[in-house]
Enzyme design. Structure first.
Site, short mmCIF file in Angstrom:
data_model
loop_
_atom_site.label_atom_id
_atom_site.label_comp_id
_atom_site.label_asym_id
_atom_site.label_seq_id
_atom_site.Cartn_x
_atom_site.Cartn_y
_atom_site.Cartn_z
N HIS A 57 -4.44 7.44 4.22
CA HIS A 57 -4.40 7.11 2.79
C HIS A 57 -2.87 7.47 2.20
O HIS A 57 -2.76 8.55 1.94
CB HIS A 57 -5.32 7.84 1.79
N HIS A 59 0.89 5.71 -0.18
CA HIS A 59 1.26 4.77 -0.83
C HIS A 59 2.95 4.83 -0.65
O HIS A 59 3.79 5.29 -1.14
CB HIS A 59 1.16 5.05 -2.59
N GLN A 152 -3.92 -1.41 -8.82
CA GLN A 152 -3.81 -0.04 -9.25
C GLN A 152 -4.35 0.23 -10.77
O GLN A 152 -4.73 1.21 -11.27
CB GLN A 152 -2.32 0.33 -9.43
N HIS A 210 -9.74 3.67 -3.70
CA HIS A 210 -9.97 4.60 -4.60
C HIS A 210 -11.33 4.87 -5.39
O HIS A 210 -11.50 3.91 -6.10
CB HIS A 210 -8.73 4.64 -5.47
N GLU A 213 -11.86 9.10 -8.33
CA GLU A 213 -10.88 10.19 -8.51
C GLU A 213 -11.08 10.89 -9.77
O GLU A 213 -9.97 10.37 -10.76
CB GLU A 213 -9.62 9.68 -8.05
N ASP A 309 -1.72 10.86 0.69
CA ASP A 309 -1.51 10.00 -0.74
C ASP A 309 -0.37 9.85 -1.32
O ASP A 309 0.18 8.65 -1.26
CB ASP A 309 -2.48 10.78 -1.81
#
Ligand SMILES: [Zn+2]
Length: 430
Positions: A57, A59, A152, A210, A213, A309
């Site tokens: 995971h 970005h 996102q 996701h 969270e 992340d």
């Protein structure tokens, strides 16, 4: 005749004194005292030889952007998302590629050779997807990079996301993403989970969302994710990332939820560094830790792999590219301190994440790819404690990164003249 022979390795499962023979990029033998010639011999000196670290995971479109266009003052997830929204229109393919490649250099130096990166598809220009598809190809000789189409700003909340996600998958992005807890309502979140699982089923793809969270115990999209996984026959191909709301959920509810997740063979991806940093922000004291229920999920037999992340981006101003930092944080925050716990945490940054990504030929056994890391530590527990130097990083039988061992010289009368941190491995702990 071998291309490479590693002598005197200790493996993560505790077997020691083994040699590893490599031919044509693959491991062909793992035995004691292998006879035969080799073009290159490396003496591991009894230290730990692990398969590479795996980050399921990340970005990569945001990494190394810290400070652009400004810093996250509140430190919250929501300000991070807003900040990224400010940066996004200014992104160029060239800048994205350069930052991602630079991050991959760091990853290789840490023995991190497989990464699943989310790619934001909220901007219909899809410059992020274009850039990371280029990066996937350019790093393929040394990093297995998987890409997730990640809306996102919300699959339904962002009007352009539905079409852009579909186009990103057409362009070759590997996996279907989502963010149900960020949709406008719980109902929209649940609808997004169903729609995205349907897309994955129709296209024959994996899913990685996701999910929850949040510290809100009523954020229960993981339940929908498990149910839709079963409905579409996607068992073992769906991951729930974060799942932090589970930390705060009612125990009775969780006693039904975890078996449902197990039925779906849902893959679980906590991100311990980010979760402890971003969750619990509305709490005064006591302050929640914000992790999903890592030991409980492991005990239930679910595959749990840890992600980083973020490294130096709008959400997290820290990060090193080292998955052992992640395991180290997880150990403390979950209080998983026994010998068996440490082995499980090491698995969560290696084999479990390889299973989540569906990597072929991963491991240290005959027939596997000759991808390995020699660490300046004696076993997995010591690796988590020390987060040691990666002495050699090997990909397909070739050394692609080397770091000199950490050795301190002492000038103390009557004391040894040097300190090797690996020598401090406890002799009687198991
Ligand atoms: Zn993420």
């Amino acid at each position: 005749m071998f291309d490479l022979l590693i002598r005197n390795a200790t493996l993560p499962d505790g077997r020691a004194g083994l040699d590893i023979g490599v031919r044509a990029g693959r491991i062909v033998a793992v035995e004691a005292a292998i006879a035969g010639e080799a073009a290159e011999v490396i003496d591991a000196g009894g230290l730990l030889v692990s398969p590479p670290f795996v980050d399921p995971h990340f970005h990569m479109d945001a990494t190394l952007s810290l400070g652009l266009p400004r810093m996250n003052i509140s430190g919250t997830l929501l300000e991070g998302i807003a900040l990224w929204g400010e940066l996004r229109p200014t992104l160029t393919r060239e800048a994205l590629v350069e930052r991602a490649l630079r991050y991959c250099d760091l990853a290789v130096s840490k023995g991190l050779l497989a990464i699943r990166s989310h790619v934001d598809v909220s901007d219909p220009r899809l410059v992020t997807a274009e850039a990371l598809l280029e990066v996937r190809e350019r790093v393929a000789p040394y990093i297995d990079l998987q890409l997730v189409a990640f809306p996102q700003d919300g699959y339904y909340r962002c009007p352009e996301a539905e079409a852009a996600l579909s186009r990103a998958l057409d362009m070759g992005v590997d996996i279907v993403g989502g963010i149900p807890h960020f949709e406008r309502t719980m109902e929209d979140g649940a609808r997004s989970v169903a729609a995205l699982c349907r897309i994955a089923a129709e296209r024959g793809l994996m899913v990685d969302m996701h999910c929850d969270e949040s510290d809100d115990p009523m954020s229960r999209h993981v339940e929908t994710l498990a149910a839709q996984t079963v409905r579409f026959g996607l068992q073992g191909r769906v991951a729930g990332s974060h799942l932090t709301s589970m930390h705060s959920m009612d125990n009775y509810y969780v006693s039904k939820l975890i078996p449902l997740m197990a039925e779906a063979d849902l893959r679980v991806i906590p991100n311990p560094l980010i979760n402890i940093m971003l969750q619990g922000r509305h709490d005064t004291y006591p302050k929640r830790r914000g992790h999903t229920r890592i030991p409980q999920l492991m005990e239930a037999g679910l595959t749990v792999g840890f992600g980083q992340d973020c490294v130096l981006d709008p959400w997290y101003s820290m990060g090193t590219g080292d998955l052992l930092d992640v395991a180290h944080m997880a150990l403390h925050a979950t209080q998983m301190g026994s010998g068996a716990d440490k082995r499980a945490l090491f698995d969560a940054v290696t084999v479990n994440s390889a299973r989540i990504m569906g990597l072929d030929g991963y491991g240290i056994a005959p027939g596997c790819n000759a991808d390995m890391v020699i660490l300046q530590a004696k076993d997995p527990a010591e690796a988590i404690r020390l987060r040691p130097v990666r002495l050699k990083v090997i990909r397909r039988g070739k050394v692609i990164a080397e770091t000199a061992p950490e050795l301190s010289r002492l000038a103390l009368d009557g004391r040894p003249d040097r300190v090797d941190p690996a020598d401090y491995a406890p002799r009687h702990a198991s």
